[in-house]
Design a protein around this motif. Structure first.
Motif, mmCIF file in Angstrom:
data_model
loop_
_atom_site.group_PDB
_atom_site.id
_atom_site.type_symbol
_atom_site.label_atom_id
_atom_site.label_comp_id
_atom_site.label_asym_id
_atom_site.label_seq_id
_atom_site.Cartn_x
_atom_site.Cartn_y
_atom_site.Cartn_z
ATOM 1 N N ALA A 1 43.777 -43.338 -32.216
ATOM 2 C CA ALA A 1 42.313 -43.306 -32.162
ATOM 3 C C ALA A 1 41.756 -43.352 -33.577
ATOM 4 O O ALA A 1 42.141 -42.567 -34.446
ATOM 5 C CB ALA A 1 41.838 -42.059 -31.441
ATOM 6 N N GLN A 2 40.841 -44.275 -33.789
ATOM 7 C CA GLN A 2 40.240 -44.431 -35.112
ATOM 8 C C GLN A 2 39.197 -43.346 -35.342
ATOM 9 O O GLN A 2 38.438 -42.989 -34.442
ATOM 10 C CB GLN A 2 39.602 -45.825 -35.203
ATOM 11 C CG GLN A 2 39.144 -46.224 -36.585
ATOM 12 C CD GLN A 2 38.526 -47.615 -36.564
ATOM 13 O OE1 GLN A 2 37.324 -47.777 -36.370
ATOM 14 N NE2 GLN A 2 39.367 -48.627 -36.740
ATOM 15 N N THR B 1 48.076 -40.122 -33.176
ATOM 16 C CA THR B 1 47.198 -40.814 -32.235
ATOM 17 C C THR B 1 46.763 -42.129 -32.851
ATOM 18 O O THR B 1 46.782 -42.297 -34.069
ATOM 19 C CB THR B 1 45.947 -39.956 -31.928
ATOM 20 O OG1 THR B 1 45.059 -40.716 -31.101
ATOM 21 C CG2 THR B 1 45.214 -39.597 -33.217
ATOM 22 N N SER C 1 35.749 -41.634 -36.728
ATOM 23 C CA SER C 1 34.374 -42.126 -36.691
ATOM 24 C C SER C 1 33.806 -42.238 -38.103
ATOM 25 O O SER C 1 34.362 -41.696 -39.066
ATOM 26 C CB SER C 1 33.514 -41.179 -35.861
ATOM 27 O OG SER C 1 33.404 -39.917 -36.519
ATOM 28 N N PHE D 1 43.275 -43.194 -39.142
ATOM 29 C CA PHE D 1 43.623 -42.347 -38.005
ATOM 30 C C PHE D 1 43.588 -40.858 -38.352
ATOM 31 O O PHE D 1 43.203 -40.042 -37.513
ATOM 32 C CB PHE D 1 45.021 -42.710 -37.493
ATOM 33 C CG PHE D 1 45.183 -44.155 -37.164
ATOM 34 C CD1 PHE D 1 44.504 -44.730 -36.094
ATOM 35 C CD2 PHE D 1 45.994 -44.968 -37.943
ATOM 36 C CE1 PHE D 1 44.650 -46.070 -35.797
ATOM 37 C CE2 PHE D 1 46.146 -46.308 -37.649
ATOM 38 C CZ PHE D 1 45.473 -46.871 -36.576
#
Length: 500
Positions: free
Chosen positions: A299-300, A297, A302, A359
Motif C-alpha cells: 500500500a502506497q 505491505t 498518502s 511504502f
C-alpha cells in the motif's frame, strides 16, 4: 587603438543593447515575481486561515476533478504559510516536452481549509510567465539545431547522446551573452584613465557641461559601476544555456565529481521533473530517482503522510512532493520513491532533495549541496546570486541596481549618439583609415587577438560568430578598396594630360 576599440564598443552595443534591455526588464519582473504574483493572482494564492485543514489527499482529489482525464499529476506543493493555498501541478498529454519545448505546467489551486477549488492557470501565462519566457528567449521552444556534445566525448557512458538539441532562441541568448562580455570589457577600456584624456573625470559626472559630455559621463560611470556585477550575471546565466551550460555540467561532473549515493535507482532522473514553474536545482538535474524496496505491505503512503515526514525532516516550507513513478522491465517492477524538493530559487544551503520509500516512508537518500563537487557548488552559488537569493536582500538590491544600470546605459548611449551625429546623417562609425590601422601598436593587436581566440575557444558559439564577422568585414573592406580604385582610375582617365 582607442578609436578601434570605440568602434567595436559601438557596434557590439548596437547588437547587444536590445537584448540587454529585454533581459533587464524581464529580470526585474522575475526578481520580484513573488510579490508581483501575489498581487496579480491573489485570488489563487492567498486564503483566509481556518480552524482546521482538509486532508491533503482530499485537496489533491479536488484538483483532479478540474483537469482533463489524461492529464498527469506531477507535483503537490503544500501551503508555505497560514495564508497560502495548496498547489497541485499537472502536465497535459498533448504538451510537448524537452527537447521540443519547455513543458508547460497546469497549476490548480485549492483552499486548504475548506477544500474549495480556487482556480487554475498555465505557468507560462501572465506577467511573470511571460517575463520568464522572454528572459530565456523562449528556451527550447521553436526550431532546434543539433550540436556536438562535449560530455559525450568526455564520458560516453554518462552522456550517451552525441549531440545536444539546442533551441535557436537559447543559442541566440548564449551568443549575445558572450558579446555582452566584450561590450563590458571594451567599455572599461574606454573609461580607463590615459594621458591623452587627462581632463576626463573618472568617477564624476560633469552635469554643467550638458549635451553629449554629460551623457557620456553618466554612461561611463554607470557602466563601470555595474560591469563586475553584470559580468557575474552573464557568466552565471551561461550555466543555464542549453548548449554551453550542458557542456559545463559535464566538465564539472568530470573534474570535481560529486559524492555518489549507494542506493538502487530507477531509470528516471530528477531533471525529468524540471519545469519552468518548478525548477530543479542545477546541481541535482542528473541525480537519479531512487527505488523503494517493498515493505510488509504494498500500500502506497498518502500525500498527507509524506507531508508530515517532510515537515519533521525540516524541509523548507514551499517544498514540492513528486509522486513515485514505477517501471517494469522483463516482468520485474522497480518501485519509485516519493521525492521531496525544496522550493527553487534557493540558497545553496537550502538545496536539498529527500527520497522517501513509497511504502514505509523511510528515508532512502538525503541529497544536499554538501555532496556536490567544488565546481558544482561554485556554479550553484553563482546561480543563487543570479536569482537574488544567496544573500537575501543584499543580492536582490545588487541585481536591481544592475538591471536599472543596464536601462540607464542603453538610454544614455542612445542620447550620446543622438547628440554626436552630424545633421542629416546617421552618425554610425565608419572604418578606420589606413593610416590609423598602420599606427595601431602591434602589441595591442596581439593582446586583443589572444583574448578573442581564448573567448572563441571557451565559448564556441562566440568563436563562430567572430569568424563570420571578420570574414564579412574583410569582404566589405575588399569591395570598398576595389570601388575606390575604380573611382580613382576613372577620374584620372577623365583628365586631359596635355591641354593646348
Amino acid at each position: 587603438m582607442l578609436r578601434r576599440i570605440w568602434r567595436l564598443h559601438f557596434w557590439v552595443g548596437l547588437f547587444a543593447a536590445p537584448v540587454l534591455v529585454v533581459l533587464a526588464c524581464s529580470g526585474l519582473v522575475i526578481l520580484y515575481s513573488q510579490p508581483l504574483d501575489a498581487w496579480t493572482n491573489r485570488h489563487l494564492l492567498v486564503v483566509e486561515p481556518g480552524p482546521q485543514a482538509v486532508p491533503l489527499d482530499a485537496q489533491v482529489a479536488t484538483a483532479k476533478l478540474h483537469v482533463g482525464a489524461t492529464d498527469t499529476l506531477e507535483a503537490v506543493t503544500p501551503p508555505d504559510g497560514p495564508n497560502s493555498s495548496t498547489r497541485v501541478d499537472f502536465s497535459a498529454a498533448t504538451v510537448p516536452g524537452y527537447p521540443q519545448a519547455e513543458t508547460n505546467v497546469i497549476q490548480v489551486f485549492v483552499d486548504p481549509y475548506t477544500g474549495a477549488y480556487l482556480g487554475q492557470r498555465d505557468q507560462l501565462s501572465g506577467l511573470v510567465g511571460w517575463a520568464n519566457q522572454l528572459h530565456r528567449m523562449f528556451g527550447n521552444d521553436g526550431p532546434h539545431v543539433a550540436l556536438p556534445s562535449l560530455g559525450h566525448l568526455i564520458n560516453p557512458s554518462a552522456y550517451p547522446e552525441s549531440t545536444i538539441p539546442v533551441g535557436i532562441g537559447n543559442l541566440w541568448m548564449e551568443l549575445t551573452a558572450t558579446w555582452i562580455l566584450v561590450l563590458l570589457a571594451s567599455g572599461v577600456y574606454l573609461w580607463w584613465p590615459r594621458a591623452i584624456e587627462a581632463a576626463k573625470p573618472l568617477l564624476k559626472v560633469r552635469w554643467r557641461s550638458g549635451g553629449r559630455i554629460r551623457w557620456r559621463d553618466v554612461h561611463a560611470l554607470t557602466g563601470v559601476v555595474i560591469a563586475v556585477i553584470l559580468a557575474g550575471y552573464v557568466l552565471s546565466g551561461m550555466t543555464w544555456t542549453r548548449y554551453w551550460g550542458e557542456n559545463w555540467r559535464a566538465v564539472t561532473a568530470t573534474v570535481t565529481p560529486s559524492t555518489e549515493i549507494d542506493a538502487p535507482s530507477t531509470p528516471a532522473k530528477l531533471g525529468d521533473y524540471d519545469r519552468l514553474g518548478r525548477r530543479i536545482a542545477w546541481a541535482a538535474t542528473d541525480d537519479p530517482i531512487y527505488a523503494s524496496a517493498p515493505g510488509g505491505t504494498v500500500a502506497q503512503l498518502s500525500y498527507a503522510d509524506i507531508d508530515r515526514i517532510a515537515t519533521d525532516e525540516h524541509m523548507v516550507p514551499g517544498y514540492s512532493i513528486f509522486p513515485p513513478s514505477d517501471s517494469t522491465k522483463d516482468g520485474t517492477t522497480t518501485y519509485g520513491s516519493y521525492t521531496v524538493v525544496n522550493r527553487w530559487p534557493q540558497r545553496v544551503s537550502e538545496q536539498r532533495t529527500l527520497y522517501l520509500n513509497q511504502f514505509t516512508g523511510a528515508t532512502i537518500a538525503n541529497a544536499t549541496a554538501a555532496q556536490d563537487g567544488a565546481l558544482t557548488r561554485l556554479t550553484s552559488f553563482g546561480i543563487a546570486m543570479h536569482m537574488g537569493n544567496q544573500m537575501g536582500w543584499l543580492t536582490r538590491i545588487s541585481a536591481t541596481v544592475a538591471c536599472l544600470g543596464v536601462l540607464l546605459s542603453a538610454l544614455t548611449g542612445l542620447l550620446m549618439w543622438w547628440k554626436r551625429r552630424p545633421s542629416g546623417r546617421s552618425g554610425l562609425p565608419g572604418p578606420t583609415s589606413p593610416a590609423t590601422r598602420a599606427n595601431t601598436p602591434k602589441r595591442a593587436m596581439s593582446t586583443v587577438a589572444v583574448v578573442a581566440v581564448a573567448l572563441g575557444l571557451l565559448f564556441p558559439a562566440f568563436g563562430i560568430s567572430l569568424i563570420v564577422v571578420l570574414v564579412a568585414e574583410a569582404i566589405i573592406a575588399a569591395r570598398r578598396d576595389h570601388a575606390s580604385r575604380v573611382t580613382s582610375t576613372t577620374t584620372s582617365r577623365s583628365v586631359d594630360p596635355s591641354p593646348e
